[in-house]
Design an enzyme around this catalytic site. Structure first.
Site, mmCIF file in Angstrom:
data_model
loop_
_atom_site.group_PDB
_atom_site.id
_atom_site.type_symbol
_atom_site.label_atom_id
_atom_site.label_comp_id
_atom_site.label_asym_id
_atom_site.label_seq_id
_atom_site.Cartn_x
_atom_site.Cartn_y
_atom_site.Cartn_z
ATOM 1 C CD GLU A 183 -7.253 2.639 -3.903
ATOM 2 O OE1 GLU A 183 -7.942 3.456 -4.538
ATOM 3 O OE2 GLU A 183 -6.240 2.958 -3.260
ATOM 4 C CG LEU A 185 -0.888 -23.209 8.872
ATOM 5 C CD1 LEU A 185 -1.082 -23.469 7.384
ATOM 6 C CD2 LEU A 185 -0.275 -21.828 9.077
ATOM 7 N N GLY A 186 -4.756 -25.091 11.136
ATOM 8 C CA GLY A 186 -5.401 -25.310 12.426
ATOM 9 C C GLY A 186 -5.129 -24.171 13.384
ATOM 10 C CD GLN A 200 -10.332 -39.012 -0.666
ATOM 11 O OE1 GLN A 200 -11.467 -38.562 -0.555
ATOM 12 N NE2 GLN A 200 -10.087 -40.238 -1.105
ATOM 13 C CB SER A 207 -0.919 0.010 1.224
ATOM 14 O OG SER A 207 -1.918 -0.974 1.122
ATOM 15 C CB CYS A 218 -5.465 8.583 -9.344
ATOM 16 S SG CYS A 218 -4.987 10.184 -10.027
ATOM 17 C CB ILE A 263 -5.479 9.406 4.102
ATOM 18 C CG1 ILE A 263 -6.823 10.131 3.961
ATOM 19 C CG2 ILE A 263 -4.499 9.806 3.017
ATOM 20 C CD1 ILE A 263 -7.594 9.779 2.700
ATOM 21 N N GLY A 290 -5.802 12.140 -0.999
ATOM 22 C CA GLY A 290 -6.994 12.441 -0.232
ATOM 23 C C GLY A 290 -8.240 12.570 -1.080
ATOM 24 C CG LEU A 291 -11.576 10.537 -3.911
ATOM 25 C CD1 LEU A 291 -11.869 11.899 -4.553
ATOM 26 C CD2 LEU A 291 -11.484 9.457 -4.997
#
Length: 392
Positions: free
Chosen positions: A371, A346-347, A287, A98, A246, A170, A137-138
């Site tokens: 996004e 992986l438990g 299996q 990021s 963007c 942000i 910044g949006l």
């Protein structure tokens, strides 16, 4: 420190589709991630702290603006190389990807595409070298999926503008030197403005208490009567199309990055299935475990092929925003499902910091949302194929 034993899955021999330069770029980033990111990232995420010391290394391996022309400090690389770099970074951690993605796609890209020559010369080389960091910044407290409704605005005052508003969620905000802020001008047109650290009335409080992207710095942009010279307005950006372009650049990087996280989860689960013994044999011999692993590598391979084809189209300037949207949604959905299955294989160990799976899973819960959410991207595809707008 966790030893990084990652081996990249390539079931359909996609390496045959890459040039030697592509593989060299990818391998350089992969090696950097193994040496610099993997040994420390779990500890930083446990502390909810961004490993700021990695910024010079990100710049050194060319991850800031790799597609920006060399004359402005970028790498001048193609879209396949860029995608591979984002894949390797997010294989290490979504927060690291990021940081690089924001710097290149959301800060350098708009300056290069919509900025004046003076702005390009002033900011791009420093951004490429990491001497200067940026953010975008949006999103606002009340406007995320509907950016056209943004409330941040500026008025003109002689040779300056007076900017007011607030942005949130942000990435890079807490340490950014500049912010590309999208605001409405007196004519209610959306414009891009370069806001610089130190301008009176501009602050970036950090967002605390995150369960996701804990190794990434997230914050707000508070704009209280910030006086900014008109020369900091991006002259070529008028209307919502500019910030959305963007986001297209960023979404493309996410499509590759999310699959990097999926690849790490798959590789971890595959290795664990060969080492963990139950009922006198490795669990990979059962299996139901094989079913999970087979489905994981199938979905990863499909996404890898989609990303590669999208990169080719982008290199040919034929990729559409809708195609990018589909790839972003597919990659995030695939990665979340792979992470979930890996956690099950992986438990109990899957929830610990000894393995990267739970960290990836938590990170991907943010990646699938920012996004453009999963649902928004579905509607983008739906509108494209039917011609009917379901947003309103």
């Amino acid at each position: 420190m966790r030893q990084d034993l990652f081996q990249s899955p390539d079931y359909y021999l996609l390496d045959d589709l890459l040039t030697e330069e592509h593989k060299m770029v990818r391998d350089a980033v992969r090696q950097w991630v193994k040496q610099e990111v993997s040994p420390v990232i779990e500890d930083y995420c446990q502390r909810a702290e961004f490993p700021k010391h990695l910024l010079p290394g990100l710049a050194a391996v060319g991850c800031f603006g790799p597609t920006i022309p060399a004359e402005y400090g970028g790498g001048g690389l193609d879209q396949i190389a860029y995608g591979l770099m984002m894949q390797e970074l997010e294989r290490g951690d979504s927060g690291i990807r990021s940081t690089a993605s924001v710097q290149g796609s959301l800060v350098m890209y708009p300056i290069y595409t919509y900025g004046s020559e003076e702005q390009k010369r002033r900011f791009l080389p420093k951004l490429a070298s990491g001497e200067m960091m940026g953010c975008f910044g949006l999103t606002e407290p009340d406007f995320g999926s509907n950016p056209a409704g943004l409330l941040t605005y500026f008025d003109e005052d002689g040779d300056d503008i007076i900017l007011n508003g607030a942005k949130m969620w942000i990435s890079n905000a807490p340490f950014a030197d500049i912010a590309i802020v999208w605001a409405k001008d007196p004519e209610r047109k959306i414009r891009g403005v370069i806001v610089e650290r130190g301008m009176e009335g501009f602050s970036t409080p950090e967002t605390k208490g995150k369960w996701s992207l804990r190794g990434s710095a997230t914050g707000e942009l508070v704009l209280d009567n910030v006086r900014i010279p008109k020369s900091n307005i991006l002259p070529g950006a008028r209307g919502l199309k500019a910030p959305l372009s963007c986001l297209d650049a960023a979404r493309y990087g996410i499509a590759w990055g999310a699959i990097g996280a999926a690849m790490d989860c798959y590789d971890t689960a595959l290795r664990y299935s060969q080492e963990r013994v139950q009922f006198n044999k490795p669990i990979g011999g059962f299996q139901l475990v094989q079913k999970k692993l087979a489905e994981m590598i199938t979905e990863i391979t499909k996404a890898q092929l989609m990303n590669w084809r999208l990169a080719v189209l982008k290199n040919e300037n034929r990729a559409t925003a809708e195609q990018i949207s589909m790839a972003k949604r597919n990659a995030c959905d695939t990665a979340l499902k792979v992470a979930h299955d890996a956690r099950q294989i992986l438990g109990a160990m899957g929830i610990t910091g000894e393995y990267p799976v739970m960290r990836h899973m938590m990170n991907l819960e943010s990646v699938v949302t920012y996004e453009g959410t999963h649902e928004i991207h579905l509607l983008i595809t739906g509108m494209d194929i039917t011609g009917q707008n379901a947003f309103k």
